[in-house]
Scaffold this motif. Structure first.
Motif, PDB file in Angstrom:
ATOM      1  N   UNK A 195       0.823  -1.203   0.000  1.00 59.95           N
ATOM      2  CA  UNK A 195       0.000   0.000   0.000  1.00 59.95           C
ATOM      3  C   UNK A 195       0.862   1.260   0.000  1.00 59.95           C
ATOM      4  N   UNK A 196       2.002   1.184   0.642  1.00 58.46           N
ATOM      5  CA  UNK A 196       2.914   2.321   0.660  1.00 58.46           C
ATOM      6  C   UNK A 196       3.432   2.612  -0.737  1.00 58.46           C
ATOM      7  N   UNK A 197       3.875   1.579  -1.446  1.00 53.10           N
ATOM      8  CA  UNK A 197       4.387   1.794  -2.800  1.00 53.10           C
ATOM      9  C   UNK A 197       3.288   2.249  -3.744  1.00 53.10           C
ATOM     10  N   UNK A 198       2.087   1.709  -3.574  1.00 52.95           N
ATOM     11  CA  UNK A 198       0.963   2.131  -4.397  1.00 52.95           C
ATOM     12  C   UNK A 198       0.630   3.608  -4.160  1.00 52.95           C
ATOM     13  N   UNK A 199       0.640   4.025  -2.912  1.00 49.62           N
ATOM     14  CA  UNK A 199       0.380   5.424  -2.591  1.00 49.62           C
ATOM     15  C   UNK A 199       1.479   6.340  -3.111  1.00 49.62           C
ATOM     16  N   UNK A 200       2.724   5.913  -2.998  1.00 43.28           N
ATOM     17  CA  UNK A 200       3.832   6.744  -3.479  1.00 43.28           C
ATOM     18  C   UNK A 200       3.821   6.862  -4.996  1.00 43.28           C
ATOM     19  N   UNK A 201       3.486   5.786  -5.691  1.00 46.51           N
ATOM     20  CA  UNK A 201       3.406   5.843  -7.156  1.00 46.51           C
ATOM     21  C   UNK A 201       2.269   6.760  -7.585  1.00 46.51           C
ATOM     22  N   UNK A 202       1.113   6.644  -6.927  1.00 45.80           N
ATOM     23  CA  UNK A 202      -0.008   7.522  -7.250  1.00 45.80           C
ATOM     24  C   UNK A 202       0.304   8.978  -6.965  1.00 45.80           C
ATOM     25  N   UNK A 203       0.985   9.237  -5.863  1.00 46.95           N
ATOM     26  CA  UNK A 203       1.364  10.607  -5.526  1.00 46.95           C
ATOM     27  C   UNK A 203       2.340  11.180  -6.537  1.00 46.95           C
ATOM     28  N   UNK A 204       3.321  10.400  -6.951  1.00 46.43           N
ATOM     29  CA  UNK A 204       4.305  10.903  -7.907  1.00 46.43           C
ATOM     30  C   UNK A 204       3.680  11.142  -9.281  1.00 46.43           C
ATOM     31  N   UNK A 205       2.781  10.268  -9.715  1.00 41.61           N
ATOM     32  CA  UNK A 205       2.101  10.480 -11.000  1.00 41.61           C
ATOM     33  C   UNK A 205       1.229  11.724 -10.934  1.00 41.61           C
ATOM     34  N   UNK A 206       0.504  11.897  -9.848  1.00 44.02           N
ATOM     35  CA  UNK A 206      -0.340  13.077  -9.689  1.00 44.02           C
ATOM     36  C   UNK A 206       0.457  14.366  -9.680  1.00 44.02           C
ATOM     37  N   UNK A 207       1.603  14.361  -8.998  1.00 43.78           N
ATOM     38  CA  UNK A 207       2.443  15.555  -8.969  1.00 43.78           C
ATOM     39  C   UNK A 207       3.028  15.859 -10.346  1.00 43.78           C
ATOM     40  N   UNK A 208       3.418  14.835 -11.085  1.00 44.77           N
ATOM     41  CA  UNK A 208       3.960  15.045 -12.433  1.00 44.77           C
ATOM     42  C   UNK A 208       2.905  15.623 -13.365  1.00 44.77           C
ATOM     43  N   UNK A 209       1.690  15.103 -13.315  1.00 43.40           N
ATOM     44  CA  UNK A 209       0.624  15.609 -14.170  1.00 43.40           C
ATOM     45  C   UNK A 209       0.277  17.047 -13.798  1.00 43.40           C
ATOM     46  N   UNK A 210       0.241  17.343 -12.507  1.00 45.43           N
ATOM     47  CA  UNK A 210      -0.043  18.716 -12.073  1.00 45.43           C
ATOM     48  C   UNK A 210       1.050  19.668 -12.529  1.00 45.43           C
ATOM     49  N   UNK A 211       2.294  19.245 -12.451  1.00 39.87           N
ATOM     50  CA  UNK A 211       3.406  20.092 -12.869  1.00 39.87           C
ATOM     51  C   UNK A 211       3.368  20.339 -14.372  1.00 39.87           C
TER      52      UNK A 211
END
Length: 65
Positions: A20-36
């Motif tokens: 769950x930690x890796x899933x959350x970190x991957x989702x967070x990084x993808x979301x931040x990249x798309x926002x940027x």
């Protein structure tokens, strides 16, 4: 004192729930990249010809035949 306690709890949860930690970190990084990328696109489109002195008086005309 409270900060170290919270950090220990976070560390324990990360260790105990690795998938769950890796899933959350991957989702967070993808979301931040798309926002940027979206932020870069918007600033590029809105900053067109703003370096001119009278940038409010500049208009773009396009003609398609």
């Amino acid at each position: 004192m409270n900060i170290t306690y919270y950090l220990k709890i976070v560390y324990r949860n990360f260790i105990n729930q690795r998938p769950y930690t890796f899933l959350n970190l991957i989702g967070l990084s993808i979301g931040l990249c798309i926002s940027f990328i979206a932020l870069l696109y918007v600033t590029e489109e809105t900053g067109f010809d703003t370096f001119h002195k009278n940038s409010k008086n500049i208009y773009r005309l396009s003609n398609k035949y």
